[in-house]
Each structure stands twice: as C-alpha cells, then as structure tokens.
Design a protein around this motif. Structure first.
Motif, PDB file in Angstrom:
ATOM      1  N   TYR A  22       0.913  -1.182   0.336  1.00  0.00           N
ATOM      2  CA  TYR A  22       0.229  -0.172   0.177  1.00  0.00           C
ATOM      3  C   TYR A  22       0.543   1.063  -0.402  1.00  0.00           C
ATOM      4  CZ  TYR A  22      -3.371   3.358   1.697  1.00  0.00           C
ATOM      5  OH  TYR A  22      -4.552   5.128   1.553  1.00  0.00           O
ATOM      6  N   HIS A  23       2.590   1.284   0.776  1.00  0.00           N
ATOM      7  CA  HIS A  23       2.928   2.371   0.469  1.00  0.00           C
ATOM      8  C   HIS A  23       3.813   2.366  -0.145  1.00  0.00           C
ATOM      9  CE1 HIS A  23       2.092   4.032   4.844  1.00  0.00           C
ATOM     10  NE2 HIS A  23       1.836   2.770   5.131  1.00  0.00           N
ATOM     11  N   ARG A  24       4.232   1.600  -0.808  1.00  0.00           N
ATOM     12  CA  ARG A  24       4.594   1.461  -1.945  1.00  0.00           C
ATOM     13  C   ARG A  24       3.933   2.326  -3.416  1.00  0.00           C
ATOM     14  NH1 ARG A  24       7.393  -4.987  -1.443  1.00  0.00           N
ATOM     15  NH2 ARG A  24       8.847  -4.544  -0.703  1.00  0.00           N
ATOM     16  N   ALA A  25       2.673   1.818  -3.115  1.00  0.00           N
ATOM     17  CA  ALA A  25       1.356   2.316  -3.936  1.00  0.00           C
ATOM     18  C   ALA A  25       1.494   3.357  -4.628  1.00  0.00           C
ATOM     19  CB  ALA A  25       0.362   1.419  -4.567  1.00  0.00           C
ATOM     20  N   THR A  26       1.014   4.012  -2.789  1.00  0.00           N
ATOM     21  CA  THR A  26       1.082   6.019  -2.529  1.00  0.00           C
ATOM     22  C   THR A  26       2.060   6.135  -3.329  1.00  0.00           C
ATOM     23  OG1 THR A  26       0.158   4.705  -0.492  1.00  0.00           O
ATOM     24  CG2 THR A  26       0.315   7.065  -0.271  1.00  0.00           C
ATOM     25  N   LEU A  27       3.560   5.423  -2.879  1.00  0.00           N
ATOM     26  CA  LEU A  27       4.258   6.067  -3.533  1.00  0.00           C
ATOM     27  C   LEU A  27       4.066   6.842  -4.742  1.00  0.00           C
ATOM     28  CD1 LEU A  27       7.367   8.640  -2.704  1.00  0.00           C
ATOM     29  CD2 LEU A  27       8.712   6.205  -3.516  1.00  0.00           C
ATOM     30  N   ALA A  28       4.415   5.854  -5.583  1.00  0.00           N
ATOM     31  CA  ALA A  28       3.796   6.040  -7.325  1.00  0.00           C
ATOM     32  C   ALA A  28       2.682   6.587  -7.329  1.00  0.00           C
ATOM     33  CB  ALA A  28       3.648   4.222  -8.106  1.00  0.00           C
ATOM     34  N   TRP A  29       1.777   6.335  -6.787  1.00  0.00           N
ATOM     35  CA  TRP A  29       0.608   7.420  -7.108  1.00  0.00           C
ATOM     36  C   TRP A  29       0.890   8.817  -6.800  1.00  0.00           C
ATOM     37  CZ3 TRP A  29      -2.948   9.470  -2.922  1.00  0.00           C
ATOM     38  CH2 TRP A  29      -4.147   9.816  -3.601  1.00  0.00           C
ATOM     39  N   LYS A  30       1.358   9.083  -5.540  1.00  0.00           N
ATOM     40  CA  LYS A  30       1.906  10.832  -5.815  1.00  0.00           C
ATOM     41  C   LYS A  30       3.366  11.358  -7.002  1.00  0.00           C
ATOM     42  CE  LYS A  30       0.208  11.934  -2.201  1.00  0.00           C
ATOM     43  NZ  LYS A  30      -1.121  12.330  -2.087  1.00  0.00           N
ATOM     44  N   CYS A  31       3.027  10.423  -7.882  1.00  0.00           N
ATOM     45  CA  CYS A  31       3.887  10.809  -9.107  1.00  0.00           C
ATOM     46  C   CYS A  31       3.667  10.297 -10.022  1.00  0.00           C
ATOM     47  CB  CYS A  31       5.187   9.877  -9.072  1.00  0.00           C
ATOM     48  SG  CYS A  31       6.695  10.014  -7.495  1.00  0.00           S
ATOM     49  N   GLU A  32       2.282   9.931 -10.223  1.00  0.00           N
ATOM     50  CA  GLU A  32       1.864   9.935 -11.650  1.00  0.00           C
ATOM     51  C   GLU A  32       1.340  11.479 -12.194  1.00  0.00           C
ATOM     52  OE1 GLU A  32      -2.069   7.762 -10.707  1.00  0.00           O
ATOM     53  OE2 GLU A  32      -0.888   5.378 -10.864  1.00  0.00           O
ATOM     54  N   GLY A  33       1.535  11.270 -13.104  1.00  0.00           N
ATOM     55  CA  GLY A  33       0.865  12.280 -13.996  1.00  0.00           C
ATOM     56  C   GLY A  33       1.994  13.394 -13.824  1.00  0.00           C
ATOM     57  N   HIS A 149       7.993   9.201   4.222  1.00  0.00           N
ATOM     58  CA  HIS A 149       8.077   9.861   3.101  1.00  0.00           C
ATOM     59  C   HIS A 149       7.405  10.162   1.865  1.00  0.00           C
ATOM     60  CE1 HIS A 149      12.887   9.629   3.779  1.00  0.00           C
ATOM     61  NE2 HIS A 149      13.181   8.474   3.749  1.00  0.00           N
ATOM     62  N   ASN A 150       5.851   9.603   2.516  1.00  0.00           N
ATOM     63  CA  ASN A 150       5.236   9.712   1.697  1.00  0.00           C
ATOM     64  C   ASN A 150       4.057  10.330   2.595  1.00  0.00           C
ATOM     65  OD1 ASN A 150       4.649   7.622  -0.180  1.00  0.00           O
ATOM     66  ND2 ASN A 150       4.099   5.878   1.085  1.00  0.00           N
ATOM     67  N   GLY A 151       4.832  11.116   3.473  1.00  0.00           N
ATOM     68  CA  GLY A 151       4.288  12.433   4.274  1.00  0.00           C
ATOM     69  C   GLY A 151       5.224  13.639   3.475  1.00  0.00           C
ATOM     70  N   HIS A 152       5.658  13.432   3.107  1.00  0.00           N
ATOM     71  CA  HIS A 152       7.221  13.730   2.300  1.00  0.00           C
ATOM     72  C   HIS A 152       6.525  14.645   0.897  1.00  0.00           C
ATOM     73  CE1 HIS A 152      10.218  12.892   5.506  1.00  0.00           C
ATOM     74  NE2 HIS A 152      10.115  14.480   5.591  1.00  0.00           N
ATOM     75  N   ALA A 153       6.097  13.226   0.964  1.00  0.00           N
ATOM     76  CA  ALA A 153       5.951  13.529  -1.430  1.00  0.00           C
ATOM     77  C   ALA A 153       4.300  13.912  -0.910  1.00  0.00           C
ATOM     78  CB  ALA A 153       5.508  11.714  -1.686  1.00  0.00           C
ATOM     79  N   ASP A 154       3.339  13.581   0.053  1.00  0.00           N
ATOM     80  CA  ASP A 154       2.410  14.572  -0.092  1.00  0.00           C
ATOM     81  C   ASP A 154       2.132  15.817  -0.295  1.00  0.00           C
ATOM     82  OD1 ASP A 154      -0.850  14.462  -0.173  1.00  0.00           O
ATOM     83  OD2 ASP A 154      -0.470  15.456   2.114  1.00  0.00           O
ATOM     84  N   LEU A 155       3.148  16.409   0.122  1.00  0.00           N
ATOM     85  CA  LEU A 155       3.355  18.047   0.194  1.00  0.00           C
ATOM     86  C   LEU A 155       4.054  18.368  -0.762  1.00  0.00           C
ATOM     87  CD1 LEU A 155       4.870  18.718   4.259  1.00  0.00           C
ATOM     88  CD2 LEU A 155       2.397  19.479   2.932  1.00  0.00           C
ATOM     89  N   ASP A 161       1.254  21.262  -7.944  1.00  0.00           N
ATOM     90  CA  ASP A 161      -0.180  20.895  -8.727  1.00  0.00           C
ATOM     91  C   ASP A 161      -1.502  21.648  -7.719  1.00  0.00           C
ATOM     92  OD1 ASP A 161      -0.220  18.479  -8.319  1.00  0.00           O
ATOM     93  OD2 ASP A 161      -0.305  17.648 -10.136  1.00  0.00           O
ATOM     94  N   GLY A 162      -0.802  21.197  -5.995  1.00  0.00           N
ATOM     95  CA  GLY A 162      -2.144  21.840  -5.761  1.00  0.00           C
ATOM     96  C   GLY A 162      -2.641  20.507  -4.996  1.00  0.00           C
ATOM     97  N   ALA A 163      -2.216  18.856  -5.825  1.00  0.00           N
ATOM     98  CA  ALA A 163      -2.907  17.833  -5.839  1.00  0.00           C
ATOM     99  C   ALA A 163      -3.105  17.057  -3.931  1.00  0.00           C
ATOM    100  CB  ALA A 163      -2.589  16.412  -6.887  1.00  0.00           C
ATOM    101  N   THR A 164      -4.062  16.683  -3.397  1.00  0.00           N
ATOM    102  CA  THR A 164      -3.695  16.298  -2.170  1.00  0.00           C
ATOM    103  C   THR A 164      -4.257  15.099  -1.971  1.00  0.00           C
ATOM    104  OG1 THR A 164      -5.405  17.618  -2.495  1.00  0.00           O
ATOM    105  CG2 THR A 164      -3.505  18.501  -1.197  1.00  0.00           C
ATOM    106  N   GLY A 165      -4.546  13.961  -0.907  1.00  0.00           N
ATOM    107  CA  GLY A 165      -4.777  12.595  -0.784  1.00  0.00           C
ATOM    108  C   GLY A 165      -3.466  11.704  -0.401  1.00  0.00           C
ATOM    109  N   ALA A 166      -4.497  10.654   0.520  1.00  0.00           N
ATOM    110  CA  ALA A 166      -3.585  10.309   1.336  1.00  0.00           C
ATOM    111  C   ALA A 166      -3.769   8.249  -0.046  1.00  0.00           C
ATOM    112  CB  ALA A 166      -4.034   9.424   1.986  1.00  0.00           C
TER     113      ALA A 166
END
Length: 166
Positions: A22-33, A149-155, A161-166
């Motif tokens: 889940y956390h691996r996928a969250t990091l990838a998601w934060k980088c999408e697009g 680090h996903n907390g860092h990635a969120d910020l 681009d203003g995108a947020t979400g966990a």
C-alpha cells in the motif's frame, strides 16, 4: 502499481505485505501524471528533496534491507560509489524511467526475498545495529520509512499542482 488497502482480517504476514505494498503504491501514485521536470522539482530551500529523489531513495532502501541485509548480497549502491544513502536524493539529472525502473526492480527482489523466508522470525545480522533483526522488523521498518516519506511526497505533490490525498 495498484493501490489496494490492507485486509481487515488477514494474518500477520499477509497484513505486513499489504501495508508495505500500500505504501509502495502510494509513492507511485504521488508521482502519477507528472513530467520529469516536475518530479525533479525540489521543495523549499535549503532542502533539495524531490519526488524523484524519494523514489530513488526508496529503491536504495529496498535494496539495502532486503538484498544486502536479509539476503546477504554484496551489492554497490545504486547512485553512489561511496556508499552514501543521501546521494539517491539528488535527482537533478534523473529521469522517471531510470528511477522507477531501479525502484520497481528492487521492490520485485524484496518481494521475492520476503516470500522465500520460511517465517517472519528468520533473522539476519544488521551490521549498523550490531544485532540480528527479523524479517518482521525489516518489513515494519520499510512500512515506517515509506509512511514517513509519503508524507513528504504529499507535500511535494501539493506544491507542484495542488493535488492532495492519502
């Protein structure tokens, strides 16, 4: 990498695997697009932290804990000839393609090594701690590392681009 929530009733190993994925996928998601340039964009000075730097760092972390520590492989660092974990953060010349390829390869190795372990109680010597650590502890350590680090990635993503979400 598909982001699936951990099971609510799984056994310990299944739950640890799911939380780590889940956390691996969250990091990838934060980088999408995002473009390579956006992925290299650093946070506010003096920090040089970037999303691509985080991906590179987590590739190095996966490599270290699963391949070097648990599997006993003697491997160089991915982005440093001097065994400097911080070098991975410098993504100034990096691309999504090379960073994600290395990270995804290390995740695949990690999954294989964890699956091959007879149990979560299997241990390996951690030189920096001068003690044995279990597969369980390594998995929990990686979950902690990704969560932080996903907390860092969120910020970082929000600043791009203003995108947020966990």
């Amino acid at each position: 990498m598909e982001r699936i929530g951990p099971p609510l009733t799984g056994d310990e190993r299944e739950t640890l695997r799911a939380f780590l994925d889940y956390h691996r996928a969250t990091l990838a998601w934060k980088c999408e697009g995002l473009t390579d340039e956006e992925l290299r964009r650093t946070s506010m000075p003096p920090s040089t932290l970037s999303l691509l730097g985080l991906v590179r760092h987590m590739g190095e972390v996966e490599r270290h804990w699963f391949r070097r520590t648990l599997n006993g492989e003697e491997l160089p660092h991915l982005w440093s000839e001097t065994h400097d974990f911080q070098a991975a953060y410098d993504a100034s010349g990096a691309t999504r393609e090379e960073a994600f390829a290395a990270w995804e390869a290390e995740v695949a190795h990690a999954r294989r090594i964890e699956a091959a372990a007879e149990s979560l109680d299997v241990t390996a010597y951690v030189a920096s701690w001068k003690e044995e650590a279990s597969v369980r502890l390594v998995m929990l350590h990686l979950i902690h590392e990704y969560a932080r680090h996903n907390g860092h990635a969120d910020l970082l993503r929000q600043a791009i681009d203003g995108a947020t979400g966990a």
